[in-house]
Design a protein around this motif. Structure first.
Motif, short mmCIF file in Angstrom:
data_model
loop_
_atom_site.label_atom_id
_atom_site.label_comp_id
_atom_site.label_asym_id
_atom_site.label_seq_id
_atom_site.Cartn_x
_atom_site.Cartn_y
_atom_site.Cartn_z
N LYS A 1 36.15 47.90 36.64
CA LYS A 1 36.78 48.34 35.39
C LYS A 1 37.31 47.13 34.61
O LYS A 1 37.12 47.03 33.40
CB LYS A 1 37.94 49.30 35.68
CG LYS A 1 37.53 50.69 35.99
CD LYS A 1 38.78 51.57 36.08
CE LYS A 1 38.63 52.58 37.18
NZ LYS A 1 39.86 53.34 37.40
N LEU A 2 37.99 46.26 35.32
CA LEU A 2 38.55 45.07 34.67
C LEU A 2 37.45 44.17 34.12
O LEU A 2 37.59 43.60 33.04
CB LEU A 2 39.42 44.28 35.66
CG LEU A 2 40.01 42.97 35.13
CD1 LEU A 2 41.02 43.25 34.02
CD2 LEU A 2 40.67 42.18 36.24
N TRP A 3 36.35 44.04 34.82
CA TRP A 3 35.28 43.14 34.45
C TRP A 3 34.75 43.42 33.04
O TRP A 3 34.51 42.50 32.25
CB TRP A 3 34.15 43.21 35.47
CG TRP A 3 33.02 42.26 35.22
CD1 TRP A 3 31.71 42.58 35.03
CD2 TRP A 3 33.08 40.82 35.15
NE1 TRP A 3 30.95 41.46 34.84
CE2 TRP A 3 31.77 40.35 34.91
CE3 TRP A 3 34.09 39.91 35.26
CZ2 TRP A 3 31.46 39.01 34.78
CZ3 TRP A 3 33.78 38.55 35.13
CH2 TRP A 3 32.49 38.11 34.90
N THR A 4 34.57 44.68 32.70
CA THR A 4 34.05 45.04 31.38
C THR A 4 34.98 44.54 30.27
O THR A 4 34.52 43.91 29.31
CB THR A 4 33.87 46.56 31.26
OG1 THR A 4 33.02 46.98 32.32
CG2 THR A 4 33.24 46.95 29.94
N THR A 5 36.25 44.81 30.39
CA THR A 5 37.19 44.36 29.36
C THR A 5 37.38 42.85 29.42
O THR A 5 37.54 42.20 28.39
CB THR A 5 38.55 45.08 29.47
OG1 THR A 5 39.11 44.84 30.75
CG2 THR A 5 38.40 46.57 29.23
N TYR A 6 37.38 42.32 30.63
CA TYR A 6 37.53 40.87 30.81
C TYR A 6 36.43 40.12 30.04
O TYR A 6 36.72 39.18 29.31
CB TYR A 6 37.47 40.50 32.29
CG TYR A 6 37.53 39.02 32.56
CD1 TYR A 6 38.75 38.38 32.76
CD2 TYR A 6 36.37 38.24 32.61
CE1 TYR A 6 38.81 37.01 33.00
CE2 TYR A 6 36.43 36.89 32.84
CZ TYR A 6 37.65 36.28 33.04
OH TYR A 6 37.70 34.92 33.27
N LEU A 7 35.19 40.53 30.23
CA LEU A 7 34.06 39.86 29.57
C LEU A 7 34.26 39.82 28.05
O LEU A 7 34.09 38.77 27.44
CB LEU A 7 32.74 40.57 29.89
CG LEU A 7 32.10 40.26 31.22
CD1 LEU A 7 30.95 41.22 31.49
CD2 LEU A 7 31.62 38.82 31.28
N ASN A 8 34.60 40.94 27.46
CA ASN A 8 34.77 41.01 26.01
C ASN A 8 35.99 40.20 25.54
O ASN A 8 35.89 39.41 24.61
CB ASN A 8 34.91 42.46 25.55
CG ASN A 8 33.61 43.21 25.71
OD1 ASN A 8 32.53 42.66 25.57
ND2 ASN A 8 33.72 44.49 26.01
N ASP A 9 37.13 40.42 26.19
CA ASP A 9 38.35 39.75 25.76
C ASP A 9 38.29 38.24 25.99
O ASP A 9 38.64 37.45 25.12
CB ASP A 9 39.57 40.33 26.49
CG ASP A 9 39.82 41.79 26.12
OD1 ASP A 9 39.25 42.28 25.13
OD2 ASP A 9 40.61 42.43 26.84
N TRP A 10 37.86 37.83 27.19
CA TRP A 10 37.82 36.41 27.52
C TRP A 10 36.85 35.68 26.58
O TRP A 10 37.15 34.61 26.07
CB TRP A 10 37.40 36.22 28.98
CG TRP A 10 37.63 34.84 29.48
CD1 TRP A 10 38.71 34.38 30.17
CD2 TRP A 10 36.74 33.70 29.34
NE1 TRP A 10 38.56 33.04 30.45
CE2 TRP A 10 37.37 32.61 29.96
CE3 TRP A 10 35.50 33.52 28.75
CZ2 TRP A 10 36.79 31.35 30.02
CZ3 TRP A 10 34.92 32.25 28.79
CH2 TRP A 10 35.56 31.19 29.42
#
Length: 162
Positions: free
Chosen positions: A129-138
């Motif tokens: 779950k974190l990975w999806t938002t992490y990729l976009n935000d980071w």
């Protein structure tokens, strides 16, 4: 006075080179590294990024990244004291771009994202779950710091060449 001017030139040159090196690193992440990690299975992408975040903290990278920041702080203060000089505004703008847009964004946005990613297990539901938002935000914040480092390099180039 010639020695001070020569030293100021050398510091501008080192800041320019440091900004350029960091711009290249961040550009590479924005242009293809994050895209490649996004194509991996989340478990593998998370594990790879966790390793990248550990290995980036090494003497060579940190010297260039933080050393450029230190030089920019000195140049910023010096440029305020040399405001009457030609092209000082380029030194001021270049230093601010690096300090705020590159170092500041890293500290306040990318590092907290990295710290959150470091806490998850790559094969966990929370990790995926974190990975999806992490990729976009980071990646968004990395685009900002890449652009800031490139603009800082351009401004410092103008300071040296004009």
């Amino acid at each position: 006075m010639a020695t001070v001017d020569h030293s100021f030139f050398i510091l501008k040159l080192f800041a320019l080179l440091g900004c350029g090196l960091i711009a290249g690193v961040f550009f590479a992440f924005s242009a293809f590294v994050m895209n490649a990690l996004a194509r991996l299975q989340p478990t593998n992408g998370i594990a790879a990024m966790q390793l990248i975040n550990i290995t980036v903290i090494n003497p060579l990278f940190m010297t260039v990244f933080l050393g450029t920041g230190g030089i920019c702080i000195f140049l910023l203060i010096s440029s305020l004291l040399r405001w009457h000089r030609t092209n000082t505004v380029y030194v001021l703008v270049g230093s601010l771009l690096y300090l705020i847009g590159t170092l500041g964004v890293t500290i306040f946005f990318n590092v907290p994202l990295n710290e959150a990613l470091a806490l998850v297990k790559p094969d966990s539901t929370d990790g995926v779950k974190l990975w999806t938002t992490y990729l976009n935000d980071w990646t968004f914040w990395n685009h900002i710091r890449a652009a800031a480092a490139i603009a800082a390099s351009a401004s410092l180039t103008l300071a040296i060449c004009s």
